[in-house]
Design a protein around this motif. Structure first.
Motif, PDB file in Angstrom:
ATOM      1  N   CYS A 323      48.831  43.438  40.722  1.00 49.84           N
ATOM      2  CA  CYS A 323      48.881  44.813  41.222  1.00 49.84           C
ATOM      3  C   CYS A 323      48.275  45.015  42.593  1.00 49.84           C
ATOM      4  O   CYS A 323      48.382  46.105  43.154  1.00 49.84           O
ATOM      5  CB  CYS A 323      48.224  45.744  40.213  1.00 49.84           C
ATOM      6  SG  CYS A 323      46.441  45.499  40.099  1.00 49.84           S
ATOM      7  N   GLY A 324      47.614  43.988  43.186  1.00 50.07           N
ATOM      8  CA  GLY A 324      46.999  44.175  44.502  1.00 50.07           C
ATOM      9  C   GLY A 324      46.014  45.332  44.454  1.00 50.07           C
ATOM     10  O   GLY A 324      45.200  45.440  43.533  1.00 50.07           O
ATOM     11  N   THR A 327      48.838  49.584  44.313  1.00 51.63           N
ATOM     12  CA  THR A 327      49.897  50.380  44.943  1.00 51.63           C
ATOM     13  C   THR A 327      50.968  50.826  43.941  1.00 51.63           C
ATOM     14  O   THR A 327      51.225  52.012  43.805  1.00 51.63           O
ATOM     15  CB  THR A 327      50.539  49.576  46.092  1.00 51.63           C
ATOM     16  OG1 THR A 327      50.044  48.253  46.039  1.00 51.63           O
ATOM     17  CG2 THR A 327      50.189  50.139  47.413  1.00 51.63           C
ATOM     18  N   VAL A 342      46.670  44.331  36.717  1.00 55.09           N
ATOM     19  CA  VAL A 342      45.971  43.037  36.698  1.00 55.09           C
ATOM     20  C   VAL A 342      46.151  42.366  38.057  1.00 55.09           C
ATOM     21  O   VAL A 342      47.265  42.300  38.584  1.00 55.09           O
ATOM     22  CB  VAL A 342      46.537  42.097  35.606  1.00 55.09           C
ATOM     23  CG1 VAL A 342      45.747  40.796  35.566  1.00 55.09           C
ATOM     24  CG2 VAL A 342      46.524  42.764  34.238  1.00 55.09           C
ATOM     25  N   ILE A 344      44.259  39.142  40.775  1.00 52.33           N
ATOM     26  CA  ILE A 344      43.330  38.021  40.849  1.00 52.33           C
ATOM     27  C   ILE A 344      42.183  38.239  41.843  1.00 52.33           C
ATOM     28  O   ILE A 344      41.089  37.694  41.664  1.00 52.33           O
ATOM     29  CB  ILE A 344      44.128  36.730  41.179  1.00 52.33           C
ATOM     30  CG1 ILE A 344      43.342  35.475  40.849  1.00 52.33           C
ATOM     31  CG2 ILE A 344      44.584  36.709  42.608  1.00 52.33           C
ATOM     32  CD1 ILE A 344      44.194  34.215  40.918  1.00 52.33           C
ATOM     33  N   LYS A 370      43.612  36.182  36.473  1.00 58.11           N
ATOM     34  CA  LYS A 370      44.979  35.701  36.602  1.00 58.11           C
ATOM     35  C   LYS A 370      45.837  36.416  35.563  1.00 58.11           C
ATOM     36  O   LYS A 370      45.454  36.464  34.382  1.00 58.11           O
ATOM     37  CB  LYS A 370      45.052  34.202  36.328  1.00 58.11           C
ATOM     38  CG  LYS A 370      44.419  33.366  37.405  1.00 58.11           C
ATOM     39  CD  LYS A 370      44.657  31.903  37.095  1.00 58.11           C
ATOM     40  CE  LYS A 370      44.015  31.043  38.162  1.00 58.11           C
ATOM     41  NZ  LYS A 370      44.014  29.640  37.817  1.00 58.11           N
ATOM     42  N   ALA A 371      46.982  36.896  35.972  1.00 56.60           N
ATOM     43  CA  ALA A 371      47.874  37.591  35.044  1.00 56.60           C
ATOM     44  C   ALA A 371      48.168  36.703  33.840  1.00 56.60           C
ATOM     45  O   ALA A 371      48.196  37.170  32.701  1.00 56.60           O
ATOM     46  CB  ALA A 371      49.168  37.977  35.758  1.00 56.60           C
ATOM     47  N   ASP A 399      54.992  41.843  40.108  1.00 55.89           N
ATOM     48  CA  ASP A 399      55.260  41.714  41.551  1.00 55.89           C
ATOM     49  C   ASP A 399      54.501  40.487  42.046  1.00 55.89           C
ATOM     50  O   ASP A 399      53.542  40.600  42.800  1.00 55.89           O
ATOM     51  CB  ASP A 399      54.788  42.995  42.264  1.00 55.89           C
ATOM     52  CG  ASP A 399      55.084  42.966  43.752  1.00 55.89           C
ATOM     53  OD1 ASP A 399      55.782  42.048  44.214  1.00 55.89           O
ATOM     54  OD2 ASP A 399      54.613  43.879  44.467  1.00 55.89           O
ATOM     55  N   PRO A 400      54.921  39.287  41.593  1.00 57.47           N
ATOM     56  CA  PRO A 400      54.126  38.092  41.879  1.00 57.47           C
ATOM     57  C   PRO A 400      54.285  37.595  43.327  1.00 57.47           C
ATOM     58  O   PRO A 400      55.226  37.991  43.999  1.00 57.47           O
ATOM     59  CB  PRO A 400      54.719  37.058  40.911  1.00 57.47           C
ATOM     60  CG  PRO A 400      56.135  37.479  40.728  1.00 57.47           C
ATOM     61  CD  PRO A 400      56.141  38.978  40.836  1.00 57.47           C
TER      62      PRO A 400
HETATM   63  N1  SAH Z   1      51.944  44.897  43.836  1.00 58.44           N
HETATM   64  C1  SAH Z   1      51.088  44.795  44.989  1.00 58.44           C
HETATM   65  C2  SAH Z   1      50.743  43.364  45.428  1.00 58.44           C
HETATM   66  C3  SAH Z   1      51.860  42.378  45.402  1.00 58.44           C
HETATM   67  S1  SAH Z   1      51.493  40.860  46.241  1.00 58.44           S
HETATM   68  C4  SAH Z   1      51.671  45.567  46.147  1.00 58.44           C
HETATM   69  O1  SAH Z   1      52.856  45.803  46.196  1.00 58.44           O
HETATM   70  O2  SAH Z   1      50.920  45.934  47.035  1.00 58.44           O
HETATM   71  C5  SAH Z   1      51.025  39.776  44.974  1.00 58.44           C
HETATM   72  C6  SAH Z   1      49.602  39.988  44.496  1.00 58.44           C
HETATM   73  O3  SAH Z   1      49.375  39.035  43.458  1.00 58.44           O
HETATM   74  C7  SAH Z   1      48.517  39.731  45.526  1.00 58.44           C
HETATM   75  O4  SAH Z   1      47.686  40.845  45.558  1.00 58.44           O
HETATM   76  C8  SAH Z   1      47.777  38.477  45.012  1.00 58.44           C
HETATM   77  O5  SAH Z   1      46.408  38.511  45.277  1.00 58.44           O
HETATM   78  C9  SAH Z   1      48.031  38.572  43.524  1.00 58.44           C
HETATM   79  N2  SAH Z   1      47.991  37.321  42.749  1.00 58.44           N
HETATM   80  C10 SAH Z   1      48.310  36.060  43.130  1.00 58.44           C
HETATM   81  N3  SAH Z   1      48.266  35.200  42.089  1.00 58.44           N
HETATM   82  C11 SAH Z   1      47.907  35.942  41.001  1.00 58.44           C
HETATM   83  C12 SAH Z   1      47.711  35.636  39.615  1.00 58.44           C
HETATM   84  N4  SAH Z   1      47.860  34.401  39.146  1.00 58.44           N
HETATM   85  N5  SAH Z   1      47.379  36.640  38.787  1.00 58.44           N
HETATM   86  C13 SAH Z   1      47.215  37.908  39.240  1.00 58.44           C
HETATM   87  N6  SAH Z   1      47.387  38.245  40.543  1.00 58.44           N
HETATM   88  C14 SAH Z   1      47.727  37.287  41.405  1.00 58.44           C
END
Ligand code: SAH
Length: 561
Positions: A323-324, A327, A342, A344, A370-371, A399-400
């Motif tokens: 979710c960063g 947003t 969720v 990281i 981590k998701a 949104d990985p």
């Molecule tokens: N949905 C958000 C961010 C998308 S970018 C937006 O639109 O602003 C992808 C995000 O995944 C980043 O914030 C990154 O830090 C996170 N991320 C990377 N690997 C992850 C994992 N294994 N588990 C949870 N989050 C992760």
């Protein structure tokens, strides 16, 4: 073909990285900056057995898709824009085809299904007086260095290298970038502040990060330095603060010998340590280290689409994975009962919580981790606490990053049986891989749409809506069977005709899925991948006996068996 040989090539195709592809006597050549339809003179740079790479030397006949005058004279040297010389409509077509191609090849999604579910790519409006959109990025990171005459320069890295080409006026960035960089470079000259030298790991100023709030017009400047202090910083801040909209000036300390741009420690120099901006009517505070989408205009369209696909009514439990700073979560929260995010990065989760607060949103909760660990952990814990009952979500949004989702996460998602999965992706290859898993485990694509967040680059975002296939679901895709396999004599009635017959004669509603299962059972060919479970433990619903009999009767009636 040999190295340094000059050849004349007609460009017939485009590669995933935007390069032109053409053939000379059956030998395939990849040529950067060449566009489909160009006839070019090219020099062979690398010759392998079956293919080679060549450099564009001269355009003999320009393609109809080529811009007459490229807007940025640096476009070819720069690593940033790979397809700027291509007309914008053609760029969009390329991106849409890339997404479609990956879903078909890697995802094994039937072409017919995409023909029914894929919507036209959402492009960006061109800038005023231009044919293409420019100045869309709200964030820029300029490397700082020294040229061979000893002048400090700011610019960009030449493609695939770390040598800096001076340019303070990138056409993708906001116009105020130039004023800020000129101010910083002049200050560095005047006070003899050395630029960082990557090779020797000496010098001070490494990068300048600039962020701009498109709605609020607030500006953030963050200087990344190889040290703890910027000498005479009060003079610089005084000058920068005079720029209209300046809101935050900070230092980021990065003393490591690394390619990573930002250092983790942020020191305030002037004003706040964050700027505020809006997407739609949701307000976000953005600090130098937070991830924030770079194209706010298109992001609003992207999130709007994710929201539309989620089809919320206000009663749903929604998970927003990756979710960063929250947003998408906050965008969804207004229309859901409860949202769980969720992510990281701990700092991002702090931002997410704060963003929920400043928007008065109380139905969003956030977890760091981590998701692929948090969601399965939650699922197990829930079962333990509820006597084996499984946790359920109505909608899961993911949104990985480019590498996509781990299979263990996808598995838990499926276990939670959400009615809908909304997959937002910045890499359609890993998206396709994950879609293949979900289709093989009881989910089917309902809608797909690419959104161009990054004009002039080869990158593209995609949103996919998948929904759970329940036994009585009608898949809303009616295949034209003539298209599917026109040569097969066995294919007599369309799915719709079979459905109509079964309804009339037996009063039963049957889905395309069931019809295809029974046809397959009766040895009638159906599209190769159509509705076929993709893995052993697939949860594709099976046609009940009563409906099977009815479908068989229809097949008999239409003389198909
Ligand atoms: N949905 C958000 C961010 C998308 S970018 C937006 O639109 O602003 C992808 C995000 O995944 C980043 O914030 C990154 O830090 C996170 N991320 C990377 N690997 C992850 C994992 N294994 N588990 C949870 N989050 C992760």
């Amino acid at each position: 073909m040999q190295k340094n040989e000059m050849v004349t090539v007609t460009i017939e195709d485009i590669g995933v990285n935007g390069e032109g592809i053409g053939k000379v006597d059956g030998y395939t050549l990849f040529i950067k900056d060449a566009i489909i339809g160009d006839v070019v003179e090219a020099k062979i740079m690398k010759a392998k057995k079956n293919y080679g790479y060549a450099r564009l030397m001269k355009i003999l006949t320009p393609s109809e898709d080529r811009m007459e005058t490229p807007v940025c004279p640096m476009a070819r040297k720069c690593g940033g824009c790979q397809i700027q010389e291509m007309k914008y409509d053609r760029q969009l077509k390329f991106k849409e085809e890339k997404v479609r191609g990956n879903l078909i090849r890697i995802g094994e999604v039937p072409e017919e299904l995409l023909a029914q579910t894929m919507e036209p790519i959402t492009g960006m409006e061109p800038s005023e007086g231009q044919e293409q959109p420019f100045h869309y990025r709200n964030k820029a990171q300029f490397p700082i260095g020294t040229d061979k005459d000893g002048n400090v320069i700011a610019g960009f890295y030449a493609g695939r290298t770390h040598s800096i080409i001076p340019n303070t006026d990138c056409a993708l960035g906001v116009e105020v970038n130039e004023e800020i960089l000129t101010c910083i470079l002049k200050f560095m000259e005047e006070y003899q502040i050395p630029a960082y030298d990557e090779e020797r790991h000496k010098g001070l100023v490494r990068h300048v990060l600039i962020r701009y709030g498109f709605t609020t017009k607030e500006i953030m400047v963050c200087l990344v330095i190889n040290g703890n202090k910027l000498p005479h910083s009060e003079i610089l801040t005084e000058r920068l603060a005079a720029i209209d909209g300046m809101t935050s000036i900070t230092l980021s300390i990065n003393k490591e010998k690394t390619n990573v741009i930002m250092g983790n420690m942020i020191k305030p120099l002037w004003g706040q340590t964050y700027i505020t901006d809006y997407i739609g009517d949701v307000k976000y505070q953005i600090s130098p280290l937070s991830f924030y989408q770079v194209n706010p205009v298109q992001t609003e369209k992207l999130y709007g689409l994710a929201l539309e696909y989620a089809g919320l009514t206000g009663n749903e439990t929604v998970w927003d994975l990756y979710c960063g700073i929250g947003t998408i979560s906050l965008f969804l929260a207004k229309n859901a009962k409860q949202v769980y995010g969720v992510e990281i990065v701990p700092q991002a989760i702090e931002d997410a919580k704060n963003n929920a607060k400043i928007n008065g949103i109380q139905n969003a909760e956030f977890y760091v981790g981590k998701a692929e660990e948090v969601l399965p952990g939650y699922y197990k814990e829930y079962a333990r606490e509820h006597g084996g009952e499984t946790a359920h979500a109505d909608v899961i949004v993911v949104d990985p990053p480019r590498k996509g989702c781990e299979e263990s996460l996808l598995r838990t998602m499926v276990d939670m049986q959400p009615e809908k999965i909304v997959y937002v992706s910045c890499d359609s290859a890993t998206l396709a891989r994950d879609v293949k898993f979900l289709r093989g485990n009881g989910y089917e694509i309902q809608r797909v749409r690419a959104v161009d967040q990054f004009p002039h680059t080869v990158h593209v975002e995609t949103v996919v809506l998948l929904s759970q296939q329940k036994p009585d679901d009608t898949i809303e895709i009616d295949l034209d069977l003539d298209e599917l396999d026109a040569t097969s004599a066995e294919l007599k009635a369309t799915y719709q005709e079979i459905k109509d017959y079964v309804l009339k004669e037996f009063g039963l509603k049957v889905s395309n899925l069931y019809i295809s299962q029974i046809k397959r059972k009766c040895g009638i060919e159906v599209g190769e991948n159509y509705n076929l479970p993709k893995s052993e433990n697939a949860r594709v619903p099976q046609c009940p006996k009563e409906k099977e009999e009815a479908i068989k009767a229809a097949l008999k009636y239409f003389a198909m068996i």
